[in-house]
Design a protein around this motif. Sequence first.
Motif, PDB file in Angstrom:
ATOM      1  N   GLU A   6      45.654  31.757  32.825  1.00 44.49           N
ATOM      2  CA  GLU A   6      45.272  30.428  32.244  1.00 44.49           C
ATOM      3  C   GLU A   6      45.615  29.311  31.421  1.00 44.49           C
ATOM      4  OE1 GLU A   6      42.057  33.286  34.261  1.00 44.49           O
ATOM      5  OE2 GLU A   6      43.258  33.122  32.620  1.00 44.49           O
ATOM      6  N   CYS A  22      46.854  27.848  36.154  1.00 41.94           N
ATOM      7  CA  CYS A  22      46.987  29.366  36.609  1.00 41.94           C
ATOM      8  C   CYS A  22      47.905  29.387  36.819  1.00 41.94           C
ATOM      9  CB  CYS A  22      45.883  29.343  37.202  1.00 41.94           C
ATOM     10  SG  CYS A  22      45.913  32.002  37.538  1.00 41.94           S
ATOM     11  N   MET A  34      43.922  31.690  46.535  1.00 48.69           N
ATOM     12  CA  MET A  34      43.513  31.938  44.582  1.00 48.69           C
ATOM     13  C   MET A  34      42.378  31.028  44.786  1.00 48.69           C
ATOM     14  SD  MET A  34      46.352  33.322  42.978  1.00 48.69           S
ATOM     15  CE  MET A  34      45.862  32.638  41.675  1.00 48.69           C
ATOM     16  N   TRP A  36      39.443  30.271  41.355  1.00 45.33           N
ATOM     17  CA  TRP A  36      39.028  29.506  40.432  1.00 45.33           C
ATOM     18  C   TRP A  36      37.293  29.572  40.504  1.00 45.33           C
ATOM     19  CZ3 TRP A  36      41.679  28.375  36.104  1.00 45.33           C
ATOM     20  CH2 TRP A  36      42.669  28.125  36.572  1.00 45.33           C
ATOM     21  N   ILE A  70      41.772  22.020  44.185  1.00 42.55           N
ATOM     22  CA  ILE A  70      42.720  23.141  43.146  1.00 42.55           C
ATOM     23  C   ILE A  70      43.976  22.934  44.466  1.00 42.55           C
ATOM     24  CG2 ILE A  70      41.963  24.058  45.270  1.00 42.55           C
ATOM     25  CD1 ILE A  70      42.149  26.311  43.899  1.00 42.55           C
ATOM     26  N   ARG A  72      48.227  24.193  44.826  1.00 43.84           N
ATOM     27  CA  ARG A  72      48.988  25.215  44.125  1.00 43.84           C
ATOM     28  C   ARG A  72      50.806  25.001  44.692  1.00 43.84           C
ATOM     29  NH1 ARG A  72      47.623  30.668  47.620  1.00 43.84           N
ATOM     30  NH2 ARG A  72      49.420  31.160  46.209  1.00 43.84           N
ATOM     31  N   LEU A  81      43.704  23.240  38.729  1.00 41.14           N
ATOM     32  CA  LEU A  81      42.067  22.887  38.977  1.00 41.14           C
ATOM     33  C   LEU A  81      42.104  21.686  37.917  1.00 41.14           C
ATOM     34  CD1 LEU A  81      39.390  23.064  39.843  1.00 41.14           C
ATOM     35  CD2 LEU A  81      39.374  24.879  38.131  1.00 41.14           C
ATOM     36  N   TYR A  94      36.362  29.136  32.859  1.00 39.77           N
ATOM     37  CA  TYR A  94      36.603  29.802  33.535  1.00 39.77           C
ATOM     38  C   TYR A  94      37.987  30.797  33.760  1.00 39.77           C
ATOM     39  CZ  TYR A  94      34.311  24.926  34.433  1.00 39.77           C
ATOM     40  OH  TYR A  94      34.046  24.390  35.058  1.00 39.77           O
ATOM     41  N   TYR A  95      37.801  31.338  34.752  1.00 40.38           N
ATOM     42  CA  TYR A  95      38.952  31.883  35.627  1.00 40.38           C
ATOM     43  C   TYR A  95      39.526  32.029  36.820  1.00 40.38           C
ATOM     44  CZ  TYR A  95      36.041  34.879  32.003  1.00 40.38           C
ATOM     45  OH  TYR A  95      35.225  35.366  30.995  1.00 40.38           O
ATOM     46  N   CYS A  96      40.594  32.218  36.767  1.00 42.31           N
ATOM     47  CA  CYS A  96      41.204  31.825  38.275  1.00 42.31           C
ATOM     48  C   CYS A  96      41.976  33.920  38.618  1.00 42.31           C
ATOM     49  CB  CYS A  96      43.082  31.328  37.687  1.00 42.31           C
ATOM     50  SG  CYS A  96      44.146  32.341  37.232  1.00 42.31           S
ATOM     51  N   TYR A 115      38.515  39.406  44.729  1.00 44.76           N
ATOM     52  CA  TYR A 115      40.039  39.487  44.787  1.00 44.76           C
ATOM     53  C   TYR A 115      40.295  40.270  43.441  1.00 44.76           C
ATOM     54  CZ  TYR A 115      38.681  35.025  44.969  1.00 44.76           C
ATOM     55  OH  TYR A 115      38.174  33.485  46.164  1.00 44.76           O
ATOM     56  N   TRP A 118      42.414  39.305  38.226  1.00 46.97           N
ATOM     57  CA  TRP A 118      41.761  38.196  37.264  1.00 46.97           C
ATOM     58  C   TRP A 118      43.085  37.698  36.302  1.00 46.97           C
ATOM     59  CZ3 TRP A 118      37.416  35.367  38.839  1.00 46.97           C
ATOM     60  CH2 TRP A 118      36.938  36.299  39.886  1.00 46.97           C
TER      61      TRP A 118
END
Length: 128
Positions: A6, A22, A34, A36, A70, A72, A81, A94-96, A115, A118
Amino acid sequence: QVQLVESGGGLVQAGGSLRLSCAASGRTFSGYAMGWFRQAPGKEREFVIAINWSGSMTIEADSVKGRFTISRDNANNTVYLQMNSLKPVDTAVYYCAADGGGLFTLATMRNPYEYDYWGQGTQVTVSS
């Protein structure tokens, strides 16, 4: 294996905007939905928004509807994002994450255990 990195976090004033990226490497990016997530200090990881493998469908949490989007780019193995009208309560890491299977529903995509991969996270701080 899919590696996720990210970027784009930072400090912004309330009402401002940020765009997180990401970048994915490894296995075929387009095969993954995907998502977030975000995690504020002392709180559990919270689902924010997700996009299906083709980009034709998105799902978001009520807390970000109308503010976050979001998208892609499968050609460049990147998910974005876009965060608008930011509030101090949006402050978090914030994590994808990448999901290689399962139905694309809110119940599924909001579950962090769904998921497979990460990223390391990027800090977003919104000042009042």
